[in-house]
Design a protein around this motif. Structure first.
Motif, PDB file in Angstrom:
ATOM      1  N   PHE A  88       3.365   5.704  -2.595  1.00 44.46           N
ATOM      2  CA  PHE A  88       3.520   6.946  -1.853  1.00 44.46           C
ATOM      3  C   PHE A  88       4.979   7.384  -1.751  1.00 44.46           C
ATOM      4  O   PHE A  88       5.251   8.534  -1.438  1.00 44.46           O
ATOM      5  CB  PHE A  88       2.918   6.813  -0.443  1.00 44.46           C
ATOM      6  CG  PHE A  88       1.422   6.943  -0.441  1.00 44.46           C
ATOM      7  CD1 PHE A  88       0.816   8.174  -0.236  1.00 44.46           C
ATOM      8  CD2 PHE A  88       0.628   5.840  -0.674  1.00 44.46           C
ATOM      9  CE1 PHE A  88      -0.545   8.296  -0.259  1.00 44.46           C
ATOM     10  CE2 PHE A  88      -0.744   5.966  -0.698  1.00 44.46           C
ATOM     11  CZ  PHE A  88      -1.345   7.183  -0.491  1.00 44.46           C
TER      12      PHE A  88
ATOM     13  N   SER B 285      -2.102  12.478   4.273  1.00 45.84           N
ATOM     14  CA  SER B 285      -1.627  11.159   3.860  1.00 45.84           C
ATOM     15  C   SER B 285      -0.429  10.729   4.688  1.00 45.84           C
ATOM     16  O   SER B 285      -0.306   9.568   5.078  1.00 45.84           O
ATOM     17  CB  SER B 285      -1.235  11.171   2.382  1.00 45.84           C
ATOM     18  OG  SER B 285      -2.319  11.616   1.613  1.00 45.84           O
TER      19      SER B 285
ATOM     20  N   LEU C 187      -5.831   4.248   1.797  1.00 43.29           N
ATOM     21  CA  LEU C 187      -4.606   4.771   1.174  1.00 43.29           C
ATOM     22  C   LEU C 187      -4.638   4.731  -0.349  1.00 43.29           C
ATOM     23  O   LEU C 187      -4.226   5.707  -0.980  1.00 43.29           O
ATOM     24  CB  LEU C 187      -3.396   4.052   1.749  1.00 43.29           C
ATOM     25  CG  LEU C 187      -3.019   4.582   3.137  1.00 43.29           C
ATOM     26  CD1 LEU C 187      -2.013   3.695   3.799  1.00 43.29           C
ATOM     27  CD2 LEU C 187      -2.498   6.004   3.045  1.00 43.29           C
TER      28      LEU C 187
ATOM     29  N   CYS D  90      -6.349   0.008   5.396  1.00 44.88           N
ATOM     30  CA  CYS D  90      -5.521   0.031   4.187  1.00 44.88           C
ATOM     31  C   CYS D  90      -6.326   0.438   2.959  1.00 44.88           C
ATOM     32  O   CYS D  90      -5.764   0.845   1.958  1.00 44.88           O
ATOM     33  CB  CYS D  90      -4.887  -1.331   3.951  1.00 44.88           C
ATOM     34  SG  CYS D  90      -3.522  -1.637   5.034  1.00 44.88           S
TER      35      CYS D  90
ATOM     36  N   ASN E  28      -4.075   0.005  -7.684  1.00 48.65           N
ATOM     37  CA  ASN E  28      -4.982   0.230  -6.556  1.00 48.65           C
ATOM     38  C   ASN E  28      -6.083  -0.815  -6.502  1.00 48.65           C
ATOM     39  O   ASN E  28      -6.503  -1.228  -5.425  1.00 48.65           O
ATOM     40  CB  ASN E  28      -5.583   1.637  -6.630  1.00 48.65           C
ATOM     41  CG  ASN E  28      -4.592   2.692  -6.199  1.00 48.65           C
ATOM     42  OD1 ASN E  28      -3.687   2.402  -5.425  1.00 48.65           O
ATOM     43  ND2 ASN E  28      -4.733   3.892  -6.707  1.00 48.65           N
TER      44      ASN E  28
ATOM     45  N   ALA F  18      -6.380   7.797  -1.380  1.00 53.42           N
ATOM     46  CA  ALA F  18      -5.535   8.988  -1.314  1.00 53.42           C
ATOM     47  C   ALA F  18      -4.571   8.982  -2.487  1.00 53.42           C
ATOM     48  O   ALA F  18      -4.271  10.032  -3.061  1.00 53.42           O
ATOM     49  CB  ALA F  18      -4.795   9.024   0.012  1.00 53.42           C
ATOM     50  N   GLY F  19      -4.120   7.792  -2.865  1.00 54.65           N
ATOM     51  CA  GLY F  19      -3.198   7.679  -3.994  1.00 54.65           C
ATOM     52  C   GLY F  19      -3.811   8.212  -5.281  1.00 54.65           C
ATOM     53  O   GLY F  19      -3.137   8.872  -6.063  1.00 54.65           O
TER      54      GLY F  19
ATOM     55  N   PHE G 235      -1.591   9.626   8.040  1.00 55.31           N
ATOM     56  CA  PHE G 235      -2.280   8.339   7.921  1.00 55.31           C
ATOM     57  C   PHE G 235      -1.270   7.202   7.777  1.00 55.31           C
ATOM     58  O   PHE G 235      -1.387   6.157   8.420  1.00 55.31           O
ATOM     59  CB  PHE G 235      -3.202   8.388   6.698  1.00 55.31           C
ATOM     60  CG  PHE G 235      -4.320   7.394   6.758  1.00 55.31           C
ATOM     61  CD1 PHE G 235      -5.574   7.773   7.179  1.00 55.31           C
ATOM     62  CD2 PHE G 235      -4.116   6.077   6.388  1.00 55.31           C
ATOM     63  CE1 PHE G 235      -6.612   6.858   7.243  1.00 55.31           C
ATOM     64  CE2 PHE G 235      -5.142   5.154   6.447  1.00 55.31           C
ATOM     65  CZ  PHE G 235      -6.386   5.552   6.881  1.00 55.31           C
ATOM     66  N   LEU G 236      -0.255   7.443   6.954  1.00 60.12           N
ATOM     67  CA  LEU G 236       0.769   6.406   6.743  1.00 60.12           C
ATOM     68  C   LEU G 236       1.478   6.068   8.052  1.00 60.12           C
ATOM     69  O   LEU G 236       1.651   4.893   8.401  1.00 60.12           O
ATOM     70  CB  LEU G 236       1.794   6.887   5.724  1.00 60.12           C
ATOM     71  CG  LEU G 236       1.433   6.712   4.254  1.00 60.12           C
ATOM     72  CD1 LEU G 236       2.419   7.453   3.385  1.00 60.12           C
ATOM     73  CD2 LEU G 236       1.424   5.235   3.902  1.00 60.12           C
TER      74      LEU G 236
ATOM     75  N   VAL H 218       0.837  -1.196   0.000  1.00 62.01           N
ATOM     76  CA  VAL H 218       0.000   0.000   0.000  1.00 62.01           C
ATOM     77  C   VAL H 218       0.871   1.245   0.000  1.00 62.01           C
ATOM     78  O   VAL H 218       0.579   2.247  -0.637  1.00 62.01           O
ATOM     79  CB  VAL H 218      -0.926  -0.026   1.239  1.00 62.01           C
ATOM     80  CG1 VAL H 218      -1.507   1.331   1.496  1.00 62.01           C
ATOM     81  CG2 VAL H 218      -2.041  -1.019   1.033  1.00 62.01           C
ATOM     82  N   PHE H 219       1.989   1.171   0.692  1.00 60.19           N
ATOM     83  CA  PHE H 219       2.867   2.334   0.800  1.00 60.19           C
ATOM     84  C   PHE H 219       3.589   2.624  -0.515  1.00 60.19           C
ATOM     85  O   PHE H 219       3.802   3.792  -0.867  1.00 60.19           O
ATOM     86  CB  PHE H 219       3.879   2.129   1.921  1.00 60.19           C
ATOM     87  CG  PHE H 219       5.026   3.085   1.858  1.00 60.19           C
ATOM     88  CD1 PHE H 219       4.849   4.394   2.283  1.00 60.19           C
ATOM     89  CD2 PHE H 219       6.250   2.698   1.357  1.00 60.19           C
ATOM     90  CE1 PHE H 219       5.882   5.295   2.207  1.00 60.19           C
ATOM     91  CE2 PHE H 219       7.295   3.594   1.274  1.00 60.19           C
ATOM     92  CZ  PHE H 219       7.112   4.890   1.703  1.00 60.19           C
TER      93      PHE H 219
END
Lengths: 666, 323
Positions: free
Chosen positions: A27, A87, A117, A114, A134, A120-121, A90-91, A23-24
């Motif tokens: 970012f 974001s 995110l 999760c 995603n 947000a992406g 949140f991360l 998920v990260f």
């Protein structure tokens, strides 16, 4: 007594850590280095603790880390509000949440969070590739949620079930996407502000300025007329009035105080609503001439509308405009500002004006004569004109290059009028617009941007003069669309040639471009306008007010239909499921009606004995059925014919219903 | 029964003798706590999408919404169409866990996964049902006192597949469980129960040791201990050993003859004695105020005696003694 094995709740901690990393990943492109570093450090620590089976840090430590993260976000951005700081926070918090894995609920919550995110992406990047990624993440979230449930399914089975779930969910998602009302943005005033680049008219005008707009198909604003739709050639949308001229650029005269001289309408008054796309500026386009400013705006000198706040999200405003009018005489300072020119500049133009002054009888004729010159002389309208000299640009345009677009002609005319002592100013805005027949509204695109001239004649007031209009069609260089877009090139370009690999790559490029174009057109570009078009095509009504309730009704209907169909599909019997069991169940049901309650522990043989004892009258028919059932089910004999015969017998088996009390006594 | 589902929800499940089929009138479904959180999250996602007017955010949100709703249907379908048939619960001694056997069968041809079943308020067990098959569950209840333990209200529930929704159904079967009195500790330790102690009156004492007298064909009801297993292994069928001494020896286990230690304590002693006598293979009879069972032996007789104890209703006088 055998009790079924209690299935232990699985932890799946490692899977959750991997999910967080996945998920990260995107970012990393958008987050500052310290956020990425902290996140990865926390996750790495978590993974190390998991793999080495060490205890997780205690609660005070976790709280301390959380406070440190919050403090860092405050230090970096001054608060958690906004896309980037939000974001980041949140991360960091979700990384810390992964340290809190005491119960099944903690784990489920981590996995659930999760979901946010990827969303947000999408606000950082709207590329097709990232969207597919995603989608994959969403699928992974569902996969791990299932894995967290008790159950003995293997990973492969769970994966297959996740895929099936997503495929089944697609129709409803598509219906929601198409029909869910797209209301205006800016609900929480968290809209992206400074970073976003807007397209639109600039505050100043120099030769060549409008050219970059001319190729943009982006929508500038939309207009819905409620009353008094003007003729197409009267659709001049005024945005900015440029009065000050410093020898190279035309500017808005900020210093001239409002209000402008009063307007007297002559004839048609149009009532309409404008739906403006964000411009990042304060001006509001209005049909010539607006009679009053909307609530949060004021009318400036030159009848242009000026909003108090910058337009950073889509806004709507209602206006009334007179398309035929006369204006009162302007104040002297306005008049003087509309006459300013540098005295020694553009000598050839000045000479021309002097000659025209002698040849014509008044200001109107003089202005007409200049415009006539554009039509008669060898002037061309082109969007790719040669560059003008910095000194005496009007001379250079009028006597040498003779090529330009609306901005060039407007500036030349305004300058010439001023040289003749006639107050004149340049107006920028938009011209015309395309009527959308399905939605009954007008669309104004950036390519409709235009510049024209307003001159003042005593008695009539400010009068619009559009020098570009005086050009005849054969003066317009056709096929000039500015930069050809990549899509055009691909469309008309040669077919991929060369070796097999090159051709394959060429076609893959074409396919990707088609997908990209489709993506932009169908997904990213599905705006309220497009939704309205769709609703109109579905005959749900032409206007927003009319179509939305019906669309909601249709949405509800489709939603229910979706649920019912899926339910029926889920509850339906699997094909190939054995008809033997079905026939037998049906038989047992009939027996029950006859007063013989089949026991759950009872096999067909003992059932047969009991029927013989309790209801000898039914025994012969039942015995045949039971024999065939045993043959099919247990002996592994019998074929389709036996099954068919079994079904027929069961169908024909109709025992008299339960005997009333007193008749049957044992 | 115009609103059977509502009645089921408000007043609990009525007792049903036969099997129960889980249809739409019996199954309830609500979001779980996790599902509620997911709902909040989806709202937040929707507001974000609306705020930024971002089509991709809309698409992701709607897909998540749709997947959650689809999972609700799966949760319901995982329970719908299961048939639960009660079995007879085996009697237990007070203090042991009572088990109420239930057979879960499914006919749709799909596996039912992570179906949980248990008595309301007690531990649940999770099980899978194979396609077109069945599996047995033993929802349990702890027992404290002798008597009839009514069949508990059972709950069948599932959160499969995502855990966002829980579908459940409640039912109550009419198969009750008989609870025997908790037997007193080992007879020797209690001090009351020696072979010649009070409560055991030998009607006719055995003369000498029990000798193997003869073999005859096994009759059902006789103690398994009497079966000549060696003979059975030799292929001579089931024959039971007849002991010359034991045949005649029989004892009476008498409630009245026991010391006045309270009704429940006396019943506990009797339960212990029944077990011991059955163990020893002697014939024993049971005398309770108002009823008696003639001397006999074998598991059936033992269960009959224990059932007498379980269902024994003491008279006023005897109840006073307890207090």
């Amino acid at each position: 007594m055998i009790r079924p094995r209690q299935i232990r709740e699985p932890t799946r901690n490692l899977e959750i850590i991997l999910l967080l990393a996945a998920v990260f990943a995107p970012f990393a492109l958008w987050m500052p280095l310290w956020v990425s570093g902290s996140f990865l450090a926390l996750l790495g620590l978590r993974a190390w603790l998991e793999l080495s089976q060490r205890p997780l840090p205690s609660r005070p430590w976790r709280i301390l880390l959380a406070l440190a993260g919050l403090a860092a976000v405050f230090a970096a951005w001054g608060g958690p509000f906004g896309l980037r700081p939000g974001s980041a926070l949140f991360l960091l918090m979700i990384a810390l949440k992964s340290f809190e894995q005491n119960s099944a609920r903690d784990r489920e919550m981590t996995v659930l969070l999760c979901c946010f995110l990827p969303l947000a992406g999408t606000l950082f990047s709207q590329s097709l590739g990232l969207f597919l990624y995603n989608l994959l993440l969403l699928g992974t979230v569902l996969f791990i949620l299932q894995r967290l449930q008790r159950g003995s399914a293997t990973a492969g089975q769970v994966l297959a079930r996740t895929g099936r779930l997503l495929v089944q969910a697609l129709p409803l998602a598509a219906v929601l996407f198409l029909l869910f009302p797209r209301v205006g943005g800016g609900l929480l005033s968290l809209t992206p502000s400074a970073q976003t680049a807007y397209t639109g008219l600039s505050q100043t005008l120099a030769p060549g300025d409008v050219a970059h707009l001319a190729t943009s198909r982006e929508v500038a604003f939309r207009v819905k007329f409620q009353k008094g739709i003007p003729d197409q050639e009267e659709l001049y949308w005024r945005s900015l009035v440029l009065t000050r001229y410093d020898g190279s650029r035309w500017r808005v005269a900020e210093d001239l105080a409002a209000p402008p001289a009063p307007v007297e309408p002559r004839g048609n008054i149009a009532e309409y609503r404008v739906d403006l796309q964000p411009t990042g500026r304060k001006y509001l386009p209005a049909l010539d001439l607006p009679l009053a400013a909307p609530e949060d705006a004021q009318m400036r000198q030159g009848y242009s509308l000026h909003r108090k706040e910058k337009v950073t999200s889509r806004i709507q405003y209602g206006l009334r405009s007179a398309t035929r009018y006369s204006t009162a005489a302007p104040r002297s300072d306005v008049r003087e500002a509309a006459l300013e020119i540098e005295e020694r500049a553009n000598p050839r133009t000045q000479a021309l004006v002097r000659r025209l002054e002698r040849e014509t009888s008044g200001p109107r004729e003089l202005v007409d004569a200049v415009m006539h010159r554009f039509a008669e002389g060898e002037y061309l309208y082109t969007r790719n004109p040669p560059l003008l000299r910095e000194e005496d640009p009007v001379d250079h345009f009028l006597f040498q290059t003779k090529q330009g677009f609306c901005g060039h002609y407007a500036q030349a005319l305004a300058w010439a009028a001023r040289a003749a002592g006639i107050p004149a100013r340049v107006v920028t805005g938009y011209l015309g617009g395309t009527r959308n027949p399905l939605g009954d509204y007008w669309i104004l695109r950036q390519s409709d941007a235009h510049a024209w001239v307003e001159v003042y004649f005593s008695g009539a007031g400010w009068v619009r003069k559009d020098p570009t209009r005086s050009l005849s069609p054969d003066q317009i260089v056709s096929g000039e669309q500015g930069d050809t877009t990549a899509a055009d090139e691909l469309e008309g370009g040669p077919r991929p040639r060369g070796g097999l690999l090159e051709r394959a790559l060429g076609y893959a490029g074409l396919a990707w471009d088609a997908a990209y174009f489709g993506w932009n057109y169908w997904v990213l570009g599905f705006t309220q306008e497009r939704q309205l078009n769709l609703l109109a095509r579905l005959r749900l009504g032409d206007s927003l007010e009319q179509a939305l309730p019906r669309a909601t009704l249709l949405l509800t209907f489709l939603f229910l239909a979706f649920m019912l169909i899926l339910m029926a599909a889920l509850l339906g019997r699997r094909r190939g499921e054995d008809g033997i069991a079905r026939a037998y169940t049906r038989f047992l049901k009939k027996l029950r009606r006859a007063g013989i309650e089949p026991r759950s522990c009872e096999g067909p043989l003992s059932l047969d004995r009991r029927i013989e004892a309790e209801r000898p009258d039914l025994s012969p028919a039942c015995r045949k059925i039971l024999q065939e059932y045993i043959e099919l089910r247990y002996a592994g004999q019998g074929d389709r014919n036996t099954l068919r015969s079994l079904r027929r017998r069961v169908r024909r088996f109709s025992p008299p219903s339960r005997l009333r009390g007193g008749q049957l006594k044992i | 029964m115009r609103f059977p589902g509502l009645r089921l929800l408000l007043f609990g499940a009525p007792r049903s003798a036969s099997s129960v089929h889980l249809g739409h009138r019996r199954i309830f479904i609500l979001p779980t706590r996790l599902g509620m959180w997911f709902g909040f999250l989806l709202l937040a996602m929707l507001f974000t999408a609306m705020n930024y007017q971002n089509n991709l955010a809309y698409a992701l949100t709607f897909l998540a919404v749709s997947a959650a709703l689809t999972s609700a249907l799966h949760t319901y379908a995982n329970l719908a169409g299961i048939t639960l048939s009660p079995g007879t619960p085996p009697p237990v001694f007070a203090g042991q866990g009572a088990g109420f056997p239930v057979r879960l069968t499914e006919q749709r041809g799909v596996p039912r996964l992570a179906v949980e079943i248990g008595a309301v308020g007690a531990e649940v067990q999770s099980l899978d049902i194979p396609p077109s098959g069945g599996t047995s569950a033993w929802p349990g209840l702890p027992t404290q006192a002798r008597g009839i333990l009514p069949s508990p209200e059972l709950v069948v529930r599932t959160r499969h597949p995502l855990g966002l929704f829980q579908a459940w159904s409640k039912m109550r079967f009419s198969e009750d469980c008989l609870v025997y009195p908790r037997p007193a500790p080992e007879a020797e330790e209690s001090g009351v129960l020696r072979p010649e102690g009070p409560g055991i009156r030998r009607k006719w004492n055995a003369t000498g040791e029990e000798d193997l007298d003869s073999l005859r064909e096994y009759r059902s009801g006789e103690s398994y201990k009497r079966i000549d297993w060696k003979a059975y292994a030799r292929g001579r069928g089931l024959v039971s050993k007849q002991f010359s001494g034991a045949d005649r020896a029989s004892v009476w286990l008498d409630f009245e003859a026991l010391p006045e230690v309270g009704v429940e304590a006396r019943l506990a002693l009797l339960a212990r004695m029944i077990l011991d006598q059955e163990e020893a293979g002697t014939m024993y009879g049971l005398k309770l105020p108002g009823s008696s069972l003639a001397p006999d032996s074998g598991p059936e007789h033992m269960h009959a005696c224990l059932a007498e104890l379980a269902l024994f209703q003491p008279s006023e006088q005897e109840r006073e003694e307890t207090t």
